[in-house]
Design a protein around this motif. Structure first.
Motif, PDB file in Angstrom:
ATOM      1  N   LEU A  42      46.400  30.188  26.519  1.00 25.67           N
ATOM      2  CA  LEU A  42      46.797  31.455  27.113  1.00 25.67           C
ATOM      3  C   LEU A  42      45.867  31.713  28.297  1.00 25.67           C
ATOM      4  O   LEU A  42      44.649  31.833  28.118  1.00 25.67           O
ATOM      5  CB  LEU A  42      46.681  32.589  26.083  1.00 25.67           C
ATOM      6  N   ASN A  43      46.437  31.754  29.475  1.00 25.89           N
ATOM      7  CA  ASN A  43      45.650  31.911  30.705  1.00 25.89           C
ATOM      8  C   ASN A  43      44.527  30.884  30.797  1.00 25.89           C
ATOM      9  O   ASN A  43      43.399  31.201  31.194  1.00 25.89           O
ATOM     10  CB  ASN A  43      45.079  33.329  30.794  1.00 25.89           C
ATOM     11  N   GLY A  44      44.840  29.643  30.387  1.00 27.86           N
ATOM     12  CA  GLY A  44      43.891  28.550  30.506  1.00 27.86           C
ATOM     13  C   GLY A  44      42.889  28.436  29.387  1.00 27.86           C
ATOM     14  O   GLY A  44      42.074  27.514  29.366  1.00 27.86           O
ATOM     15  N   GLU A  45      42.931  29.339  28.398  1.00 26.93           N
ATOM     16  CA  GLU A  45      42.008  29.317  27.267  1.00 26.93           C
ATOM     17  C   GLU A  45      42.722  28.859  26.009  1.00 26.93           C
ATOM     18  O   GLU A  45      43.854  29.280  25.745  1.00 26.93           O
ATOM     19  CB  GLU A  45      41.433  30.713  27.009  1.00 26.93           C
ATOM     20  N   LYS A  46      42.045  28.048  25.222  1.00 23.73           N
ATOM     21  CA  LYS A  46      42.607  27.641  23.948  1.00 23.73           C
ATOM     22  C   LYS A  46      42.381  28.753  22.926  1.00 23.73           C
ATOM     23  O   LYS A  46      41.251  29.191  22.698  1.00 23.73           O
ATOM     24  CB  LYS A  46      41.961  26.345  23.453  1.00 23.73           C
ATOM     25  N   VAL A  47      43.473  29.217  22.313  1.00 25.10           N
ATOM     26  CA  VAL A  47      43.411  30.346  21.388  1.00 25.10           C
ATOM     27  C   VAL A  47      44.283  30.050  20.168  1.00 25.10           C
ATOM     28  O   VAL A  47      45.073  29.104  20.158  1.00 25.10           O
ATOM     29  CB  VAL A  47      43.895  31.649  22.066  1.00 25.10           C
ATOM     30  N   LEU A  48      44.152  30.885  19.163  1.00 26.17           N
ATOM     31  CA  LEU A  48      45.037  30.845  17.999  1.00 26.17           C
ATOM     32  C   LEU A  48      46.214  31.776  18.224  1.00 26.17           C
ATOM     33  O   LEU A  48      46.043  32.915  18.671  1.00 26.17           O
ATOM     34  CB  LEU A  48      44.290  31.280  16.735  1.00 26.17           C
ATOM     35  N   LYS A  49      47.397  31.308  17.906  1.00 24.51           N
ATOM     36  CA  LYS A  49      48.607  32.111  17.991  1.00 24.51           C
ATOM     37  C   LYS A  49      49.166  32.282  16.580  1.00 24.51           C
ATOM     38  O   LYS A  49      49.377  31.300  15.869  1.00 24.51           O
ATOM     39  CB  LYS A  49      49.645  31.421  18.876  1.00 24.51           C
ATOM     40  N   ILE A  50      49.396  33.527  16.160  1.00 24.79           N
ATOM     41  CA  ILE A  50      49.806  33.808  14.786  1.00 24.79           C
ATOM     42  C   ILE A  50      50.973  34.794  14.782  1.00 24.79           C
ATOM     43  O   ILE A  50      50.949  35.813  15.479  1.00 24.79           O
ATOM     44  CB  ILE A  50      48.637  34.394  13.964  1.00 24.79           C
ATOM     45  N   GLU A  51      51.978  34.494  13.958  1.00 23.32           N
ATOM     46  CA  GLU A  51      53.108  35.394  13.742  1.00 23.32           C
ATOM     47  C   GLU A  51      53.426  35.443  12.256  1.00 23.32           C
ATOM     48  O   GLU A  51      53.250  34.452  11.542  1.00 23.32           O
ATOM     49  CB  GLU A  51      54.335  34.919  14.517  1.00 23.32           C
ATOM     50  N   ARG A  52      53.894  36.576  11.802  1.00 19.25           N
ATOM     51  CA  ARG A  52      54.300  36.711  10.404  1.00 19.25           C
ATOM     52  C   ARG A  52      55.496  35.811  10.125  1.00 19.25           C
ATOM     53  O   ARG A  52      56.430  35.725  10.928  1.00 19.25           O
ATOM     54  CB  ARG A  52      54.645  38.169  10.101  1.00 19.25           C
ATOM     55  N   ASP A  53      55.476  35.134   8.982  1.00 22.79           N
ATOM     56  CA  ASP A  53      56.567  34.260   8.563  1.00 22.79           C
ATOM     57  C   ASP A  53      57.551  35.080   7.741  1.00 22.79           C
ATOM     58  O   ASP A  53      57.327  35.353   6.558  1.00 22.79           O
ATOM     59  CB  ASP A  53      56.017  33.091   7.747  1.00 22.79           C
ATOM     60  N   LEU A  54      58.650  35.465   8.364  1.00 26.82           N
ATOM     61  CA  LEU A  54      59.629  36.327   7.689  1.00 26.82           C
ATOM     62  C   LEU A  54      60.453  35.591   6.647  1.00 26.82           C
ATOM     63  O   LEU A  54      61.159  36.227   5.856  1.00 26.82           O
ATOM     64  CB  LEU A  54      60.542  36.968   8.726  1.00 26.82           C
ATOM     65  N   THR A  55      60.367  34.265   6.622  1.00 24.84           N
ATOM     66  CA  THR A  55      61.053  33.527   5.560  1.00 24.84           C
ATOM     67  C   THR A  55      60.257  33.585   4.261  1.00 24.84           C
ATOM     68  O   THR A  55      60.822  33.510   3.179  1.00 24.84           O
ATOM     69  CB  THR A  55      61.282  32.060   5.955  1.00 24.84           C
ATOM     70  N   LYS A  56      58.942  33.712   4.364  1.00 22.98           N
ATOM     71  CA  LYS A  56      58.096  33.792   3.158  1.00 22.98           C
ATOM     72  C   LYS A  56      57.906  35.231   2.688  1.00 22.98           C
ATOM     73  O   LYS A  56      57.803  35.488   1.480  1.00 22.98           O
ATOM     74  CB  LYS A  56      56.747  33.135   3.439  1.00 22.98           C
ATOM     75  N   VAL A  57      57.816  36.154   3.640  1.00 24.10           N
ATOM     76  CA  VAL A  57      57.688  37.572   3.294  1.00 24.10           C
ATOM     77  C   VAL A  57      58.762  38.326   4.073  1.00 24.10           C
ATOM     78  O   VAL A  57      58.518  38.802   5.181  1.00 24.10           O
ATOM     79  CB  VAL A  57      56.286  38.120   3.623  1.00 24.10           C
ATOM     80  N   PRO A  58      59.968  38.425   3.529  1.00 25.06           N
ATOM     81  CA  PRO A  58      61.061  39.102   4.243  1.00 25.06           C
ATOM     82  C   PRO A  58      60.735  40.571   4.522  1.00 25.06           C
ATOM     83  O   PRO A  58      60.047  41.227   3.740  1.00 25.06           O
ATOM     84  CB  PRO A  58      62.249  38.967   3.284  1.00 25.06           C
ATOM     85  N   PHE A  59      61.244  41.053   5.639  1.00 22.47           N
ATOM     86  CA  PHE A  59      61.060  42.454   6.019  1.00 22.47           C
ATOM     87  C   PHE A  59      62.337  43.222   5.748  1.00 22.47           C
ATOM     88  O   PHE A  59      63.437  42.767   6.074  1.00 22.47           O
ATOM     89  CB  PHE A  59      60.695  42.542   7.506  1.00 22.47           C
ATOM     90  N   ASP A  60      62.204  44.411   5.166  1.00 21.05           N
ATOM     91  CA  ASP A  60      63.359  45.246   4.845  1.00 21.05           C
ATOM     92  C   ASP A  60      63.077  46.660   5.330  1.00 21.05           C
ATOM     93  O   ASP A  60      62.236  47.360   4.776  1.00 21.05           O
ATOM     94  CB  ASP A  60      63.617  45.234   3.333  1.00 21.05           C
ATOM     95  N   ILE A  61      63.766  47.074   6.379  1.00 17.96           N
ATOM     96  CA  ILE A  61      63.527  48.399   6.947  1.00 17.96           C
ATOM     97  C   ILE A  61      63.839  49.512   5.959  1.00 17.96           C
ATOM     98  O   ILE A  61      63.295  50.616   6.051  1.00 17.96           O
ATOM     99  CB  ILE A  61      64.331  48.582   8.255  1.00 17.96           C
ATOM    100  N   ASN A  62      64.709  49.229   4.984  1.00 19.03           N
ATOM    101  CA  ASN A  62      65.043  50.235   3.974  1.00 19.03           C
ATOM    102  C   ASN A  62      63.993  50.327   2.867  1.00 19.03           C
ATOM    103  O   ASN A  62      64.042  51.234   2.032  1.00 19.03           O
ATOM    104  CB  ASN A  62      66.412  49.931   3.364  1.00 19.03           C
ATOM    105  N   HIS A  63      63.073  49.378   2.832  1.00 16.46           N
ATOM    106  CA  HIS A  63      61.962  49.404   1.880  1.00 16.46           C
ATOM    107  C   HIS A  63      60.676  49.106   2.649  1.00 16.46           C
ATOM    108  O   HIS A  63      59.960  48.145   2.373  1.00 16.46           O
ATOM    109  CB  HIS A  63      62.186  48.375   0.761  1.00 16.46           C
ATOM    110  N   LEU A  64      60.424  49.943   3.639  1.00 15.64           N
ATOM    111  CA  LEU A  64      59.338  49.701   4.595  1.00 15.64           C
ATOM    112  C   LEU A  64      57.978  49.576   3.922  1.00 15.64           C
ATOM    113  O   LEU A  64      57.232  48.629   4.159  1.00 15.64           O
ATOM    114  CB  LEU A  64      59.321  50.835   5.615  1.00 15.64           C
ATOM    115  N   GLU A  65      57.671  50.516   3.037  1.00 17.50           N
ATOM    116  CA  GLU A  65      56.346  50.522   2.415  1.00 17.50           C
ATOM    117  C   GLU A  65      56.094  49.273   1.583  1.00 17.50           C
ATOM    118  O   GLU A  65      54.961  48.782   1.500  1.00 17.50           O
ATOM    119  CB  GLU A  65      56.172  51.768   1.540  1.00 17.50           C
TER     120      GLU A  65
END
Length: 234
Positions: A42-65
């Protein structure tokens, strides 16, 4: 029949590998917990890139908490941390398309993580809220929570008097230095090298007897991390 048996064996090995997947960065080894992670530039620097895996922890807007503030982090291996200082630089972007339209670029740290990731402490940021035109939203820029029993929704109730959230002058797409000082039941957050704290948790909640550290993100976030520093104290 033999060919079928080999196929099944390879499939099983693949599953085992994915459950124990690790990544190396800056001389440190990390284990994936419900995230997709890689090293990138990122901008010439080596960094860690992380995103939530929605296949392992599905997100449900109707059960937000029930489906946010989960153990979605890159966990540092072979390090035990109880008291001391954790410092790291983070940069948050929003995914496109967004799986959750109210995402604020959730990014931060988990600490005192126990061995099976079933309990930990966390302080994270909502960088998009930091420059909002809505003052109530700005007041939610910084968040503390304790997994699994004290997530943001519970701590936002009147009985907790707003003491687990606060405002900070931060934004998306900019590097933010997070420094958390942990001492027994207390956690103090400093942002961007400021002399005075941005946020104080006077008494952490739940189980805080673990010793792991995690680089944490949540739904809708592309999180970048660099320059992790850890100073332990007795």
């Amino acid at each position: 029949m033999k060919k079928f048996g080999v196929t099944i064996l390879l499939s099983t090995l693949s599953i085992i590998y994915s459950d124990a997947q690790t990544i190396n960065y800056d001389g440190k080894e990390f284990e994936l917990s419900n995230v997709i992670a890689s090293t990138t530039f990122l901008n010439g620097e080596k960094v860690l890139k992380i995103e939530r895996d929605l296949t392992k922890v599905p997100f449900d807007i109707n059960h937000l908490e029930k489906t946010v503030d989960e153990p979605t982090f890159l966990k540092l291996k072979n390090v035990e941390f109880e008291n001391g200082i954790i410092e790291i630089k983070v940069l948050s972007q929003l995914q496109d398309p967004l799986p959750f339209k109210f995402s604020k670029g959730f990014i931060g740290l988990a600490f005192r993580v126990n061995k099976d990731n079933s309990a930990y402490q966390s302080i994270y940021l909502r960088p998009k809220a930091g420059r909002s035109e809505n003052q109530l939203e700005r007041n939610h820029t910084v968040q503390y929570y304790a997994y699994p029993n004290y997530k943001f929704a519970k701590l936002r109730k009147e009985e907790y008097k707003g003491q687990y959230e606060t405002y900070a002058n931060i934004d998306l797409n900019e590097w933010i230095t997070i420094k958390i000082e942990v001492k027994d039941k207390k956690a103090i957050l400093y942002l961007n090298g400021q002399k005075h704290p941005s946020f104080i948790v006077n008494e952490m909640l739940g189980d805080f007897n673990g010793s792991g550290i995690g680089l944490w993100v949540d739904v809708g976030t592309i999180g970048y991390f660099k320059e992790l520093k850890i100073i332990k104290t007795k």
